[in-house]
Design a protein around this motif. Sequence first.
Motif, PDB file in Angstrom:
ATOM      1  N   ASN A  44      21.995 -68.486  66.060  1.00 57.16           N
ATOM      2  CA  ASN A  44      20.712 -68.942  66.588  1.00 57.16           C
ATOM      3  C   ASN A  44      19.629 -68.639  65.555  1.00 57.16           C
ATOM      4  OD1 ASN A  44      18.183 -69.101  67.913  1.00 57.16           O
ATOM      5  ND2 ASN A  44      19.201 -68.911  69.894  1.00 57.16           N
ATOM      6  N   ASP A  95      16.461 -69.452  65.224  1.00 61.26           N
ATOM      7  CA  ASP A  95      15.135 -69.032  65.684  1.00 61.26           C
ATOM      8  C   ASP A  95      15.108 -67.552  66.058  1.00 61.26           C
ATOM      9  OD1 ASP A  95      14.124 -71.590  65.307  1.00 61.26           O
ATOM     10  OD2 ASP A  95      14.520 -72.198  67.371  1.00 61.26           O
ATOM     11  N   ALA A  98      13.032 -64.714  63.838  1.00 65.62           N
ATOM     12  CA  ALA A  98      12.041 -63.855  64.499  1.00 65.62           C
ATOM     13  C   ALA A  98      12.366 -62.381  64.275  1.00 65.62           C
ATOM     14  CB  ALA A  98      11.976 -64.180  65.998  1.00 65.62           C
ATOM     15  N   GLN A 151      11.164 -72.002  56.559  1.00 69.81           N
ATOM     16  CA  GLN A 151      12.249 -72.588  57.332  1.00 69.81           C
ATOM     17  C   GLN A 151      12.582 -73.972  56.796  1.00 69.81           C
ATOM     18  OE1 GLN A 151      12.165 -71.397  61.262  1.00 69.81           O
ATOM     19  NE2 GLN A 151      13.817 -72.705  61.950  1.00 69.81           N
TER      20      GLN A 151
END
Length: 123
Positions: free
Chosen positions: A14, A16, A20, A32
């Motif tokens: 994942n 994202d 983070a 990104q």
Amino acid sequence: MAVRMAQYTIDVENLDVMVAFWSAALGYEVEQGDDGSAKLWPPEAPSAAAPTIWLQGSGTAKQGKNRLHLDLVADTDPQAEVRRLVGLGARHVDVGQTGTERFTVLADPEGNEFCVLDEPPTR
């Protein structure tokens, strides 16, 4: 001739979540890509002391114990840093520690192990 570590690559399921976590954990800036990956840049220009991090989308979950892992050093109180990292989504993991180590073993939100050292490595 010798080489130096310039980048650490982590396969992620994942992107994202991992962007983070690792950008907040390290204070790195995020670039990104549109290909399911992201590069994390140190706040200053990359140097031998501050490699970039490449988060490479793999679409699969981590399996087994890491063969390589990051050892991190806190600027101040290592245990305060451990608490901060846990607050960001890390968790304590047991990889066979005895309890006498001078580091804390954690795992990022996808289970990749890393350590927070009590003090910087010395010769």
